[in-house]
Design a protein around this motif. Structure first.
Motif, short mmCIF file in Angstrom:
data_model
loop_
_atom_site.label_atom_id
_atom_site.label_comp_id
_atom_site.label_asym_id
_atom_site.label_seq_id
_atom_site.Cartn_x
_atom_site.Cartn_y
_atom_site.Cartn_z
N GLN A 69 1.07 -1.42 -0.13
CA GLN A 69 0.06 0.60 -0.15
C GLN A 69 0.95 1.45 0.06
OE1 GLN A 69 -2.27 -0.97 3.63
NE2 GLN A 69 -1.29 0.67 4.56
N THR A 70 0.03 1.96 -0.42
CA THR A 70 0.50 3.81 -0.64
C THR A 70 0.62 4.85 0.75
OG1 THR A 70 -0.67 4.27 -1.82
CG2 THR A 70 0.85 3.91 -3.27
N PHE A 71 0.15 4.00 0.99
CA PHE A 71 0.04 4.64 2.45
C PHE A 71 0.43 3.93 4.13
CE2 PHE A 71 -2.53 4.23 6.63
CZ PHE A 71 -2.49 6.13 7.19
N GLY A 72 0.74 5.16 4.70
CA GLY A 72 2.26 4.29 5.57
C GLY A 72 1.99 5.98 6.80
N VAL A 73 2.18 5.60 8.06
CA VAL A 73 2.51 6.92 9.13
C VAL A 73 3.51 6.36 10.00
CG1 VAL A 73 0.30 8.29 8.68
CG2 VAL A 73 0.32 6.20 9.48
N LYS A 74 3.96 6.59 10.48
CA LYS A 74 5.08 6.05 11.87
C LYS A 74 4.18 5.54 13.10
CE LYS A 74 9.00 8.88 9.42
NZ LYS A 74 10.16 9.46 9.40
N TYR A 75 2.85 6.02 13.31
CA TYR A 75 1.99 5.71 14.66
C TYR A 75 0.89 5.12 14.19
CZ TYR A 75 -0.33 9.10 11.74
OH TYR A 75 -1.02 10.19 10.63
N LYS A 76 0.48 4.27 15.45
CA LYS A 76 -0.45 3.29 15.07
C LYS A 76 -2.24 3.62 14.66
CE LYS A 76 -3.16 0.16 17.92
NZ LYS A 76 -3.36 -0.29 19.10
N HIS A 77 -1.93 3.29 13.49
CA HIS A 77 -3.41 3.71 12.62
C HIS A 77 -4.23 2.20 12.22
CE1 HIS A 77 -5.76 5.29 9.55
NE2 HIS A 77 -5.00 6.58 9.76
N PRO A 78 -5.87 2.34 12.30
CA PRO A 78 -6.20 1.47 12.05
C PRO A 78 -6.28 0.74 10.46
CG PRO A 78 -8.12 3.13 13.43
CD PRO A 78 -6.01 4.03 12.92
N CYS A 79 -5.88 1.97 9.76
CA CYS A 79 -5.89 1.16 7.95
C CYS A 79 -4.49 0.52 8.27
CB CYS A 79 -6.18 2.17 7.00
SG CYS A 79 -8.07 3.14 7.73
N GLN A 80 -3.27 0.82 8.38
CA GLN A 80 -2.44 0.47 8.26
C GLN A 80 -1.74 -0.75 9.22
OE1 GLN A 80 1.59 3.26 8.21
NE2 GLN A 80 1.05 2.18 10.23
N ASN A 81 -1.85 -1.50 8.26
CA ASN A 81 -1.61 -3.38 8.92
C ASN A 81 0.09 -3.46 9.07
OD1 ASN A 81 -0.77 -6.78 8.32
ND2 ASN A 81 -2.69 -6.04 7.70
N GLU A 82 -0.07 -4.60 10.53
CA GLU A 82 1.18 -4.36 10.52
C GLU A 82 1.96 -5.10 9.73
OE1 GLU A 82 1.96 -6.97 14.38
OE2 GLU A 82 -0.24 -8.42 13.20
N ASP A 83 1.66 -5.91 8.68
CA ASP A 83 2.83 -6.90 7.35
C ASP A 83 2.23 -5.97 6.52
OD1 ASP A 83 3.80 -8.37 9.03
OD2 ASP A 83 2.04 -9.97 9.48
N SER A 84 1.97 -4.20 6.18
CA SER A 84 2.21 -4.29 4.95
C SER A 84 3.54 -3.68 4.42
CB SER A 84 1.74 -2.97 5.12
OG SER A 84 1.78 -1.79 6.50
N ILE A 85 3.88 -3.51 3.18
CA ILE A 85 4.94 -2.91 2.62
C ILE A 85 4.30 -1.37 1.98
CG2 ILE A 85 6.35 -2.90 1.08
CD1 ILE A 85 5.84 -6.30 1.17
N ILE A 86 5.25 -0.42 1.64
CA ILE A 86 4.95 0.48 1.70
C ILE A 86 5.30 0.63 0.45
CG2 ILE A 86 4.88 2.99 1.94
CD1 ILE A 86 3.52 1.83 4.24
#
Length: 452
Positions: A230-247
């Motif tokens: 995914q293109t979305f990624g932030v350095k803080y905890k976010h519900p739309c950020q899977n822990e196994d995502s690749i930016i």
């Protein structure tokens, strides 16, 4: 049995005598049939062989995964051997990816619209295409570390505003998962944890452009165990950020970049000090009470709109890359989401990206030295943007530009048609090779080794 054998011998002898009776004494013994017609037999055998090879390499399209596996079974072993390059064995840890061959309604039907493979969300198409001919692809799912699910969800363009409408994404992906899990056992055995999806949208697999709605909807339950590109990624905890995502980077056509650089070299003259072209609302509270870009773009327009060194344009222009390659600094403020295609375009065209999006995670941070090639300005400090740019221009601009103009960086952020060493899909594979703990095949092999 003995009497039958005796009768057979008598018949054979009688036939032989009869043949001698009709043969002339001066006639040479007749050449045996196989020797006489050897050339024709050889020609027929070779023709049959090559015809069989032709049929094997031109399988008909299939609608079920089971049929597809049967069709590929004869060549799976040779493919898996031939497709393992030295780089795959080494840098990629012998990574193997199985690409599901889904019915066309999930992917290729959408390509009837040319925009599907060229807009900023088109990494879902580019990665699929590259993997199809990649050295890491395996036709044997039993040998796969990961399973790629090629579903194009961002090619449904709205007739009202022309933007991608992704309201159908959850249903389309859920249908694809139902299909693959009913055809083959690999999804159910790992609950999808070794399966890979692309979610190249504003808030990734939450599939909504508005953050509050994206958070409310969340990631679909069936995708929560999977790996999401995914293109979305932030350095803080976010519900739309899977822990196994690749930016991953947003999609920018390598051909358009190459065309622009063929006319204006990356180290050529740059007569624009600071550049931005895009949506800048004078009154940003424009969508159901939501503030677009958290007012950052509005503040930029307000503060620097009358400064002649700042080339700020609110309207679209098809040839805007010709403006980027003339610019020293390219402003990359957040929109509805933190990321922007301007990040890739700036790097690819040698313009120093000025990132204004608090807490953003950037693509391939282990490969691209973002701190050496870009500037970061906090959203609340945008009023001091001018001072920051003036300071850098008077101190270490040449160093940043020298770092930025390394062609390796441009390659790492662009998706080629085929996987090329160091390109964006290659970087995705590198990231996957670091997640082999999620591979069912590797876990099984390690367990068997431990048992021995």
């Amino acid at each position: 049995m003995a009497s039958e054998l005796h009768r057979s011998n008598k018949n054979t002898k009688g036939f032989y005598v009869k043949m001698k009776f009709f043969r002339s004494k001066n006639t040479k013994p007749e050449t045996p049939f196989l020797i006489k017609h050897f050339k024709w037999i050889l020609w027929f055998s070779l023709s049959f062989y090559f015809f069989a090879r032709f049929l094997n390499n031109h399988e008909p399209n299939t609608t079920t995964l089971k049929t597809t596996i049967i069709n590929h079974s004869n060549r799976a072993l040779s493919e898996s051997i031939q497709h393992q390059s030295s780089n795959n064995h080494g840098l990629l840890n012998d990574l193997k990816v199985y690409v599901y061959e889904l019915p066309s309604k999930y992917n290729t039907d959408w390509l009837k619209n040319d925009r599907c493979s060229n807009h900023l969300f088109a990494s879902e198409v580019a990665i699929h295409r590259a993997l199809m001919n990649s050295d890491v692809r395996t036709f044997d799912p039993i040998e796969a570390d990961f399973f790629f699910v090629p579903v194009y969800v961002s090619c449904n363009f709205s007739t009202v505003n022309g933007f991608p409408a992704i309201g159908h994404a959850r249903g389309l992906l859920s249908s694809a998962v139902d299909f693959i899990s009913s055809e083959l056992p690999f999804w159910k055995r790992s609950n999808g944890s070794d399966h890979v999806f692309v979610a190249s949208h504003d808030y990734g697999a939450c599939f909504h452009a508005m953050e509050d709605r994206a958070i409310s909807d969340g990631i679909p339950e069936f995708m929560k165990n999977s790996i999401i590109l995914q293109t979305f990624g932030v350095k803080y905890k976010h519900p739309c950020q899977n822990e196994d995502s690749i930016i991953i980077p947003p999609y920018i056509s390598p051909k358009t970049v190459q065309s622009t650089l063929s006319k204006s070299p990356i180290d050529g003259h740059r007569d624009i000090f600071a550049f931005f072209r895009g949506k800048m609302e004078v009154h940003p509270k424009n969508v159901s009470g939501r503030f677009y870009s958290k007012r950052v773009r509005t503040e930029i327009l307000r503060k620097y709109g009358n400064d002649r060194r700042y080339y700020l344009k609110r309207h679209r222009f098809a040839g805007y890359q010709s403006e980027i390659v003339r610019s020293i600094f390219c402003l990359c403020p957040l929109g509805w989401a933190p990321w922007s295609p301007r990040l890739v375009e700036s790097v690819a065209l040698g313009c120093v990206p000025v990132i204004i999006a608090d807490g953003i995670r950037l693509p391939f941070e282990s490969t691209v030295p973002w701190s050496d090639i870009s500037l970061t300005v906090r959203e609340n400090d945008v009023a001091n943007l001018g001072k920051v740019l003036d300071y850098v221009a008077g101190t270490n601009l040449s160093t940043i530009q020298r770092n930025l103009w390394d062609r390796k960086l441009r390659r790492a952020l662009l998706f080629d048609d085929d996987v090329e060493y160091g390109d964006a899909t290659w970087e995705v594979l590198i990231a996957l090779s670091k997640k082999l703990h999620k591979s069912h095949r590797r876990s099984r092999t390690e367990f068997e080794s431990a048992s021995e």
